[in-house]
Design a protein around this motif. Structure first.
Motif, PDB file in Angstrom:
ATOM      1  N   ILE A 149     -10.574  -4.089 -10.086  1.00 44.20           N
ATOM      2  CA  ILE A 149      -9.095  -2.844  -9.492  1.00 44.20           C
ATOM      3  C   ILE A 149      -8.515  -2.800  -8.172  1.00 44.20           C
ATOM      4  CG2 ILE A 149      -8.092  -0.834  -9.811  1.00 44.20           C
ATOM      5  CD1 ILE A 149      -8.537  -2.396 -12.396  1.00 44.20           C
ATOM      6  N   LEU A 150      -7.837  -3.402  -7.205  1.00 48.70           N
ATOM      7  CA  LEU A 150      -7.784  -3.864  -6.006  1.00 48.70           C
ATOM      8  C   LEU A 150      -6.316  -2.855  -5.734  1.00 48.70           C
ATOM      9  CD1 LEU A 150      -8.683  -7.015  -5.896  1.00 48.70           C
ATOM     10  CD2 LEU A 150     -10.230  -5.710  -5.178  1.00 48.70           C
ATOM     11  N   LEU A 151      -6.621  -2.147  -4.578  1.00 49.78           N
ATOM     12  CA  LEU A 151      -5.842  -1.381  -3.637  1.00 49.78           C
ATOM     13  C   LEU A 151      -4.377  -2.503  -3.161  1.00 49.78           C
ATOM     14  CD1 LEU A 151      -3.722   1.357  -3.162  1.00 49.78           C
ATOM     15  CD2 LEU A 151      -5.604   1.312  -1.475  1.00 49.78           C
ATOM     16  N   ARG A 152      -3.574  -2.265  -3.643  1.00 50.20           N
ATOM     17  CA  ARG A 152      -2.920  -3.194  -2.872  1.00 50.20           C
ATOM     18  C   ARG A 152      -2.427  -3.247  -1.561  1.00 50.20           C
ATOM     19  NH1 ARG A 152      -0.344  -6.808  -6.226  1.00 50.20           N
ATOM     20  NH2 ARG A 152      -0.372  -6.100  -8.315  1.00 50.20           N
ATOM     21  N   PRO A 153      -2.339  -4.023   0.232  1.00 47.68           N
ATOM     22  CA  PRO A 153      -2.000  -3.081   1.330  1.00 47.68           C
ATOM     23  C   PRO A 153      -0.291  -2.406   1.566  1.00 47.68           C
ATOM     24  CG  PRO A 153      -2.581  -5.655   1.499  1.00 47.68           C
ATOM     25  CD  PRO A 153      -2.623  -5.006  -0.279  1.00 47.68           C
ATOM     26  N   ASP A 154       0.328  -3.254   0.645  1.00 39.96           N
ATOM     27  CA  ASP A 154       2.364  -2.436   1.033  1.00 39.96           C
ATOM     28  C   ASP A 154       3.141  -3.312  -0.474  1.00 39.96           C
ATOM     29  OD1 ASP A 154       2.861  -5.893   1.427  1.00 39.96           O
ATOM     30  OD2 ASP A 154       1.768  -5.427   3.054  1.00 39.96           O
ATOM     31  N   ALA A 155       4.146  -3.067  -0.543  1.00 38.25           N
ATOM     32  CA  ALA A 155       4.775  -3.488  -1.739  1.00 38.25           C
ATOM     33  C   ALA A 155       6.276  -2.974  -1.541  1.00 38.25           C
ATOM     34  CB  ALA A 155       4.401  -2.170  -2.909  1.00 38.25           C
ATOM     35  N   ILE A 156       6.557  -3.411  -1.918  1.00 39.23           N
ATOM     36  CA  ILE A 156       8.022  -4.153  -1.972  1.00 39.23           C
ATOM     37  C   ILE A 156       9.554  -3.680  -3.318  1.00 39.23           C
ATOM     38  CG2 ILE A 156      10.168  -4.969  -1.224  1.00 39.23           C
ATOM     39  CD1 ILE A 156       8.802  -7.079   0.281  1.00 39.23           C
ATOM     40  N   VAL A 157       9.739  -2.494  -3.363  1.00 36.63           N
ATOM     41  CA  VAL A 157      10.005  -2.275  -4.526  1.00 36.63           C
ATOM     42  C   VAL A 157      11.311  -1.943  -4.988  1.00 36.63           C
ATOM     43  CG1 VAL A 157       8.047  -0.711  -5.403  1.00 36.63           C
ATOM     44  CG2 VAL A 157       9.737   0.305  -3.763  1.00 36.63           C
ATOM     45  N   GLU A 158      12.607  -2.022  -5.709  1.00 35.71           N
ATOM     46  CA  GLU A 158      13.481  -1.897  -5.783  1.00 35.71           C
ATOM     47  C   GLU A 158      14.310  -0.670  -6.162  1.00 35.71           C
ATOM     48  OE1 GLU A 158      15.014  -6.302  -7.822  1.00 35.71           O
ATOM     49  OE2 GLU A 158      14.099  -7.450  -6.636  1.00 35.71           O
ATOM     50  N   GLY A 159      13.694  -1.189  -7.286  1.00 42.32           N
ATOM     51  CA  GLY A 159      14.124   0.208  -8.331  1.00 42.32           C
ATOM     52  C   GLY A 159      13.651   1.465  -7.330  1.00 42.32           C
ATOM     53  N   GLN A 160      14.203   2.528  -7.795  1.00 37.68           N
ATOM     54  CA  GLN A 160      13.846   4.230  -7.761  1.00 37.68           C
ATOM     55  C   GLN A 160      12.633   4.946  -8.014  1.00 37.68           C
ATOM     56  OE1 GLN A 160      17.363   7.250  -9.438  1.00 37.68           O
ATOM     57  NE2 GLN A 160      17.957   5.375  -9.632  1.00 37.68           N
ATOM     58  N   TYR A 161      11.164   4.126  -8.795  1.00 43.38           N
ATOM     59  CA  TYR A 161      10.416   4.189  -8.561  1.00 43.38           C
ATOM     60  C   TYR A 161       9.159   3.589  -8.177  1.00 43.38           C
ATOM     61  CZ  TYR A 161      12.799   8.052 -11.550  1.00 43.38           C
ATOM     62  OH  TYR A 161      13.670   9.170 -12.094  1.00 43.38           O
TER      63      TYR A 161
ATOM     64  N   THR B  22       7.137   4.943   3.441  1.00 44.16           N
ATOM     65  CA  THR B  22       6.560   5.829   3.140  1.00 44.16           C
ATOM     66  C   THR B  22       5.391   4.977   3.106  1.00 44.16           C
ATOM     67  OG1 THR B  22       5.490   7.200   1.837  1.00 44.16           O
ATOM     68  CG2 THR B  22       7.126   5.871   0.705  1.00 44.16           C
ATOM     69  N   VAL B  23       4.110   6.201   3.408  1.00 46.57           N
ATOM     70  CA  VAL B  23       2.953   5.487   2.758  1.00 46.57           C
ATOM     71  C   VAL B  23       2.233   6.178   2.524  1.00 46.57           C
ATOM     72  CG1 VAL B  23       0.592   5.012   4.923  1.00 46.57           C
ATOM     73  CG2 VAL B  23       3.244   4.835   5.964  1.00 46.57           C
ATOM     74  N   LEU B  24       1.541   6.360   1.375  1.00 44.63           N
ATOM     75  CA  LEU B  24       0.620   6.799   0.316  1.00 44.63           C
ATOM     76  C   LEU B  24      -1.000   6.519   0.734  1.00 44.63           C
ATOM     77  CD1 LEU B  24       2.179   5.609  -2.888  1.00 44.63           C
ATOM     78  CD2 LEU B  24       3.001   7.423  -1.567  1.00 44.63           C
ATOM     79  N   ASP B  25      -1.259   7.753   1.030  1.00 44.55           N
ATOM     80  CA  ASP B  25      -2.831   7.762   1.733  1.00 44.55           C
ATOM     81  C   ASP B  25      -3.676   7.958   0.412  1.00 44.55           C
ATOM     82  OD1 ASP B  25      -2.805  10.434   0.905  1.00 44.55           O
ATOM     83  OD2 ASP B  25      -3.165  11.519   2.689  1.00 44.55           O
TER      84      ASP B  25
ATOM     85  N   GLN C 238      -4.617   2.918   2.762  1.00 47.67           N
ATOM     86  CA  GLN C 238      -3.949   3.544   2.202  1.00 47.67           C
ATOM     87  C   GLN C 238      -2.471   2.454   2.269  1.00 47.67           C
ATOM     88  OE1 GLN C 238      -2.311   4.718   6.126  1.00 47.67           O
ATOM     89  NE2 GLN C 238      -1.551   2.754   6.697  1.00 47.67           N
ATOM     90  N   ILE C 239      -1.019   2.262   0.981  1.00 46.90           N
ATOM     91  CA  ILE C 239      -0.937   1.828   0.845  1.00 46.90           C
ATOM     92  C   ILE C 239       0.552   1.564   2.194  1.00 46.90           C
ATOM     93  CG2 ILE C 239      -0.026   2.442  -1.292  1.00 46.90           C
ATOM     94  CD1 ILE C 239       0.882   0.199  -2.660  1.00 46.90           C
ATOM     95  N   VAL C 240       1.674   0.793   1.823  1.00 45.91           N
ATOM     96  CA  VAL C 240       3.087   0.886   2.534  1.00 45.91           C
ATOM     97  C   VAL C 240       3.921   0.604   1.406  1.00 45.91           C
ATOM     98  CG1 VAL C 240       4.380   0.344   4.236  1.00 45.91           C
ATOM     99  CG2 VAL C 240       2.139   0.498   4.827  1.00 45.91           C
ATOM    100  N   ILE C 241       4.973   1.706   0.910  1.00 42.25           N
ATOM    101  CA  ILE C 241       6.119   1.028   0.006  1.00 42.25           C
ATOM    102  C   ILE C 241       7.166   1.264   0.846  1.00 42.25           C
ATOM    103  CG2 ILE C 241       7.072   1.976  -2.266  1.00 42.25           C
ATOM    104  CD1 ILE C 241       3.769   1.534  -2.059  1.00 42.25           C
ATOM    105  N   THR C 242       8.145   0.218   0.970  1.00 44.57           N
ATOM    106  CA  THR C 242       8.858  -0.867   1.124  1.00 44.57           C
ATOM    107  C   THR C 242      10.320  -0.131   0.049  1.00 44.57           C
ATOM    108  OG1 THR C 242       8.286  -1.274   2.916  1.00 44.57           O
ATOM    109  CG2 THR C 242      10.348  -1.616   3.015  1.00 44.57           C
ATOM    110  N   ARG C 243      11.350  -0.177   0.371  1.00 47.44           N
ATOM    111  CA  ARG C 243      12.315   0.255  -0.235  1.00 47.44           C
ATOM    112  C   ARG C 243      13.448  -1.050  -0.143  1.00 47.44           C
ATOM    113  NH1 ARG C 243      15.246   3.359  -4.018  1.00 47.44           N
ATOM    114  NH2 ARG C 243      16.434   3.032  -5.262  1.00 47.44           N
ATOM    115  N   ALA C 244      13.557  -2.406  -1.005  1.00 51.67           N
ATOM    116  CA  ALA C 244      14.273  -3.109  -0.576  1.00 51.67           C
ATOM    117  C   ALA C 244      15.841  -2.449  -0.570  1.00 51.67           C
ATOM    118  CB  ALA C 244      13.942  -4.076  -2.050  1.00 51.67           C
TER     119      ALA C 244
END
Length: 356
Positions: free
Chosen positions: A67-79, A108-111, A134-140
């Motif tokens: 179980i690993l924490l992703r450093p960042d993620a790009i999401v397309e939806g609302q959640y 947005t950054v989740l700590d 932390q993880i950086v979430i970017t909305r596509a």
């Protein structure tokens, strides 16, 4: 006495193993292997109770190592889902929404505190290693540029009755509209208020029409009538003769065109520049003249053409002259001074009335 609790633990492990022998997902299969290894090592564990704690720690570490924490993620939806945050989790819970995604094009950054709380709430075997986790979430998103908005405003102004050509200047030249990836990248002008006295307007710019993502932006700006004038496309030096391939028409804001500007390209071609001329600037009549085709003191050919005869003679120019100019020339045959019209380089035409 110490063996009685251990026997109960083994019995419980055996029952759990029996439950996990049914077909299941990959994480359950892994637990099967762990419990099978535990049962096979029972004789050694019964003889050495101290080894039980070490084996239990190894099993727990093995369960959480994937179980690993992703450093960042790009999401397309609302959640944002668990699968966007953690890798290696159960596929059954990877699509579980745990947070709202940021606005399209935003981040947005989740700590580590928030992440650990989510992991505990959903029984994900993960814990932060440091406070920097932390993880950086970017909305596509897809973007609509200021140029696309300007084009839509131009069409709306034409429909409003503003005659082209004109340029549109919107406030905020770096402004962009970010849309979700599932919304058509189209822009509409749903309202327009124009002041033709000041050339100013206010436009309602709408995106995502007929969708839940419909947004309307109120933008102000100004339109400028354009004038078409010839310009030099590359700098030329003083004394250069303008060639046809050196000049073309360009649209310029009418209020920036100075008085005395040349409007017809034919008034520039073949003219001599009286000063160095920069590219893409209005051309003024005072900066050009007809090129000097006959220099003072030069030998010229004098032609006299009538309906009945054609005569030529040699002469000497007494003054400079450009094409179409009337200058004085001395006829070397008669030593008389006559007035002639310059027609080409070192070539003049004697008018019949003047030649007499």
């Amino acid at each position: 006495m110490a063996r009685a609790p251990l026997k109960k633990t083994v019995a419980r492990a055996t029952r759990i193993y029996a439950f996990y022998t049914v077909p299941c997902y990959s994480w359950r299969m892994k637990i099967q292997k762990i419990f099978l290894a535990l049962i096979l090592m029972l004789p050694a564990l019964l003889s050495d109770p101290a080894r039980v704690q070490a084996q239990s720690s190894a099993i727990q570490q093995d369960m959480t190592s994937n179980i690993l924490l992703r450093p960042d993620a790009i999401v397309e939806g609302q959640y944002v889902t668990l699968g966007d945050i953690f890798s290696g989790i159960d596929p059954q819970i990877s699509d579980l929404a745990v947070a709202h995604a940021p606005q399209p094009g935003r981040q947005t950054v989740l700590d580590y505190r928030w992440l650990y709380g989510i992991a505990q709430r959903h029984n994900v075997p993960w814990r932060p290693r440091t406070t920097a986790d932390q993880i950086v979430i970017t909305r596509a998103s897809q973007t609509i540029s200021i140029d696309e908005i300007s084009d839509a405003v131009k069409d709306a102004l034409v429909q409003h009755g503003i005659k082209p050509p004109f340029a549109v200047d919107l406030s905020g030249e770096t402004f962009q509209i970010h849309l979700p990836v599932d919304v058509p990248a189209m822009v509409e002008i749903t309202g327009l208020d124009v002041n033709q006295r000041t050339n100013r307007f206010i436009a309602n710019v709408t995106t995502g029409s007929q969708t839940a993502q419909r947004r309307t932006y109120r933008m102000s700006g100004r339109y400028y009538p354009l004038a078409q004038v010839p310009v030099i496309i590359e700098p030329i030096r003083r004394g250069a003769i303008v060639r046809p391939d050196q000049v073309e028409y360009r649209d310029m804001r009418a209020e920036r065109v100075p008085a005395g500007t040349i409007r017809d390209i034919d008034d520039v071609i073949g003219k001599e520049a009286l000063r160095p001329i920069k590219s893409d600037e209005p051309l003024l009549f005072r900066d050009f003249s007809n090129p000097i085709l006959v220099r003072r003191g030069a030998l010229v050919v004098i032609r006299l053409v009538t309906a009945n005869m054609s005569l030529t003679a040699r002469g000497k120019a007494l003054e400079d002259g450009s094409k179409g100019s009337v200058i004085r020339v001395m006829n070397l045959a008669s030593n008389k001074t006559i007035q002639v019209e310059v027609v080409a380089e070192n070539e003049v035409r004697a008018l019949p009335a003047m030649s007499q």
